[in-house]
Each structure stands twice: as structure tokens, then as C-alpha cells.
Design an enzyme around this catalytic site. Structure first.
Site, PDB file in Angstrom:
ATOM      1  N   GLY A  46      -9.532   7.078   3.148  1.00 36.50           N
ATOM      2  CA  GLY A  46      -9.168   8.299   3.148  1.00 36.50           C
ATOM      3  C   GLY A  46     -10.519   9.003   2.460  1.00 36.50           C
ATOM      4  N   SER A  83       0.882  -1.205   0.070  1.00 38.28           N
ATOM      5  CA  SER A  83      -0.113  -0.034  -0.028  1.00 38.28           C
ATOM      6  C   SER A  83       0.752   1.468  -0.235  1.00 38.28           C
ATOM      7  CB  SER A  83      -0.939  -0.164   1.147  1.00 38.28           C
ATOM      8  OG  SER A  83      -0.149   0.264   2.407  1.00 38.28           O
ATOM      9  N   THR A  94      -1.746   3.052   4.900  1.00 40.16           N
ATOM     10  CA  THR A  94      -0.833   4.165   4.392  1.00 40.16           C
ATOM     11  C   THR A  94      -0.068   4.331   5.771  1.00 40.16           C
ATOM     12  OG1 THR A  94      -2.611   5.657   3.879  1.00 40.16           O
ATOM     13  CG2 THR A  94      -0.662   6.908   4.528  1.00 40.16           C
ATOM     14  N   THR A 101       1.766   7.109   0.461  1.00 44.52           N
ATOM     15  CA  THR A 101       0.684   5.874  -0.113  1.00 44.52           C
ATOM     16  C   THR A 101       0.783   5.950  -1.524  1.00 44.52           C
ATOM     17  OG1 THR A 101      -1.501   5.056   0.334  1.00 44.52           O
ATOM     18  CG2 THR A 101      -1.026   7.455   0.260  1.00 44.52           C
ATOM     19  N   THR A 120      -4.823   6.776   9.248  1.00 42.90           N
ATOM     20  CA  THR A 120      -4.703   5.801   8.116  1.00 42.90           C
ATOM     21  C   THR A 120      -6.118   4.860   8.003  1.00 42.90           C
ATOM     22  OG1 THR A 120      -3.787   3.511   7.447  1.00 42.90           O
ATOM     23  CG2 THR A 120      -4.140   3.919   9.734  1.00 42.90           C
ATOM     24  N   GLY A 121      -6.546   4.803   6.509  1.00 36.84           N
ATOM     25  CA  GLY A 121      -7.690   4.014   6.476  1.00 36.84           C
ATOM     26  C   GLY A 121      -8.532   4.428   5.275  1.00 36.84           C
TER      27      GLY A 121
END
Length: 361
Positions: A275, A88, A221, A239, A272-273
């Protein structure tokens, strides 16, 4: 009845125990305890999202060699770009609808509040390095697309292919599955069973409680915060974005206040996650402002996550937070497939990186 000698002695002893000087000393001790919570660690400190140990070690080694906090977060994120962390970060991951890998990154100086960022960067592997070049060699904050690539090449960054055999295979398999999953909606033909090309529907419609297949690796990320021994703060992210994204899509990672934020008067945070959802709430900025107002790092992270959760209960996301006294914490949104979040910490007490885990809320 007059008190006896022993009573006078007891009273004098009692008076000595609560004299003004003793009270002042007790108050000072109480203040120190309040200002330095149990999770405090000695500075300097490095914290980053996920179990990206090599990145944490690279950043920590940079600080130990006398590098700045900016050097540390750049080196740490660049290490993840080289390692292709979880597929990622860096080249060879997250192909878009055309099969191309592009990169996003940002870096922030908490002393000056300067930011450098790039998004949709093509054919350059060191995205966080280009982001720092934007900060240091331009008056701008954010460069995107092919123009960001040209800037990077002019600054001496090598032009290289970002696709790999693995990313090409991922793209090919996606095409064979009729381009599933994808990020289209309200278009014709039906994106749940077709690759397009798509056109807008005459009437917008969206089914309630629409959910996509959960895949944490499609949204990972690296977000990193470094705090120097004198309280200097820097943050950075890198990322390759969401897998199978629509070409040109930019998520939260390179956006200051969304992907990460740093303020040397307070501390730093990174997220993170998913976005596309998280950037709507500027969670990193919110977390830093909460710490500015006295919240401990863990509480700041939890509050930022809870703010998003009110609107999107099923969103995938996590936060890391750290303050200038060395306190740190993290939080994540609990899902059936995601109940615990791992993050890395290195500080003067451990003198090495260690994996920490937090239960999601």
C-alpha cells in the site's frame, strides 16, 4: 447479351439479402455483441480480492436477501474481519513496532460518491462498520487514530482488545531478531541490525536496488466491489496493515481511489499489495476512469498495474475491476514468488462464489 431468367432471380435474391432492414438488423446484432463481451456475467455481482470465500458468500447472501450493495460490501468485509482472513484482516494480526494491532477500512457509495473511512483504529474490531458510520453519521470522510476509536465507541461499537496470543508471539519473535524486517531508512543506528530508538542521519543515503524479504501476507487486504441488478455500485476494504509497521502508518486501503473506488455510472475497482507504493498512483481511481473511457475491466486492471510497474518494477500488488454491464477482470504484477493472483466472483449466472485466477503480467 441480356441476362436470362435465372440471373434475374439470383440478383433479386441477392438484393433481398442486403436490403436496408437486414443491414440494420445486422448492425444491431453487431452492437450488442460489442457491448456485451465474452466475460460478461449477469447482474448482480460480487468480486473480492484473494481466496476469501466466506466474505464473498456473505456479501452474495446479503444481496440475495434484498440487501443493498452497501450492505453487501460491508457484510463481506466484516466477515473477513471476524475470520481474520490470512491474518492480514481484522484483530490479532500485523502487530506494529509496539506490538499493537490497529485497523484501517473504507466504504464508498457509487450512487452518491460518499465515502467513509477510518485508519489507525484502536480497540474496535468492526473497522468497516465504523467506516460506514463515518459516512452515514458525519459530514466527514476520514477519521483516524484514538479520535476514531472514541467516535466508534460513541456510535455504540464495543471496545475490545485487538491483540491475541499469536500477534504477541509474532511481535516477540521480531524483537528477538533485532526488529527485522522493518520500515526504517536513513536513520541511526543502522535499522538493518538494530531496534533503535532511531534518529535521522546527517546525510541521506539509500543503497540502489534495495529489496526487502517478500511476504504477501504482510500486505494482504480484502477489497470488494458489489454491483446491484440495476447497476448500483459500492466498494469497501478492510485490513490491519503492514506487519511491523511504524505506529501511525496508514496504507492505501482506507484511501478512496487507492484502496478502492466506486461509481455507479461506470463500475468499481479495488487493490491489494504494498500500500505504501500503490497509494501513490491511485490505481483504483485510474482503473474506473479507464473503464469510463471504454476499457474492459481486465485491460483497466492491467493498465493500472503497469503504471505502477514503470516506477517500481518489483512492487507486490494486484487489482480487481468490474463494470456495470457485469464484466469483471483482475491483474497482478509478476514476481519470482508471485506469478498468479486469486480472486472471488459471485453473480447471477453461478449463484455462488467461485475462485478465479489470473496470471500476473
Amino acid at each position: 447479351m441480356r441476362p436470362g431468367r435465372s440471373d434475374i432471380t439470383l440478383r433479386r435474391k441477392y438484393t433481398l439479402r442486403v436490403d436496408p432492414e437486414s443491414c440494420n438488423m445486422i448492425q444491431r446484432v453487431f452492437v450488442i455483441i460489442c457491448l456485451f463481451p465474452l466475460n460478461q456475467a449477469a447482474l448482480p455481482l460480487v468480486i473480492n480480492t484473494w481466496h476469501f470465500e466466506n466474505a464473498a458468500n456473505a456479501a452474495w447472501s446479503t444481496l440475495q436477501r434484498g440487501g443493498s450493495v452497501l450492505d453487501a460490501v460491508e457484510t463481506g468485509c466484516a466477515q473477513c474481519e471476524v475470520d481474520q482472513c490470512d491474518g492480514s484482516v481484522g484483530f490479532g494480526g500485523s502487530p506494529d513496532e509496539r506490538g499493537e494491532t490497529t485497523l484501517d477500512a473504507m466504504i464508498m457509495n457509487g450512487d452518491t460518491m460518499e465515502v467513509g473511512a477510518v485508519a489507525n483504529l484502536h480497540r474496535v474490531k468492526n473497522a468497516v462498520g465504523v467506516a460506514r458510520a463515518v459516512m452515514e453519521y458525519t459530514e466527514h470522510t476520514f477519521l483516524v487514530g484514538e479520535s476514531a476509536t472514541i467516535f466508534a465507541q460513541n456510535m455504540g461499537f464495543m471496545s475490545e482488545e485487538l491483540s491475541t496470543n499469536k500477534s504477541i508471539t509474532v511481535f516477540s519473535q521480531w524483537l528477538q531478531k533485532n526488529c527485522q524486517p522493518n520500515y526504517r531508512k536513513n536513520v541511526f543506528p543502522d535499522p538493518s541490525g538494530s531496534c533503535g530508538p532511531y534518529k535521522p542521519k546527517a546525510k541521506l543515503w539509500r543503497p540502489k536496488n534495495q529489496k526487502k524479504a517478500f511476504d504477501p501476507s504482510s500486505h494482504d487486504t480484502i477489497g470488494m466491489v458489489a454491483i446491484g441488478k440495476n447497476g448500483q455500485v459500492a466498494a469497501a476494504t478492510s485490513t490491519n496493515g503492514a506487519t511491523h509497521k511504524i505506529p501511525g502508518r496508514v496504507g492505501d486501503s482506507p484511501v478512496a481511489g487507492a484502496g478502492a473506488y466506486a461509481d455507479s455510472k461506470v463500475g468499481g475497482a479495488a487493490g491489494t499489495g504494498d500500500g505504501d507504493i500503490m497509494m501513490r498512483f491511485l490505481p483504483s481511481f485510474l482503473a474506473v476512469e479507464l473503464m469510463r473511457n471504454g476499457a474492459q475491466p481486465t485491460v483497466a486492471c492491467e493498465t493500472a498495474i503497469s503504471r505502477i510497474k514503470k516506477h517500481y518494477p518489483d512492487f507486490f500488488g494486484a487489482m480487481i475491476c468490474a463494470n456495470t454491464t457485469g464484466g469483471y477482470g483482475a491483474a497482478c504484477n509478476k514476481l519470482p514468488e508471485f506469478s498468479q493472483f486469486s480472486f472471488m466472483v459471485a453473480n447471477a449466472q453461478t449463484n455462488q462464489s467461485q475462485v478465479h485466477k489470473v496470471d500476473c503480467i
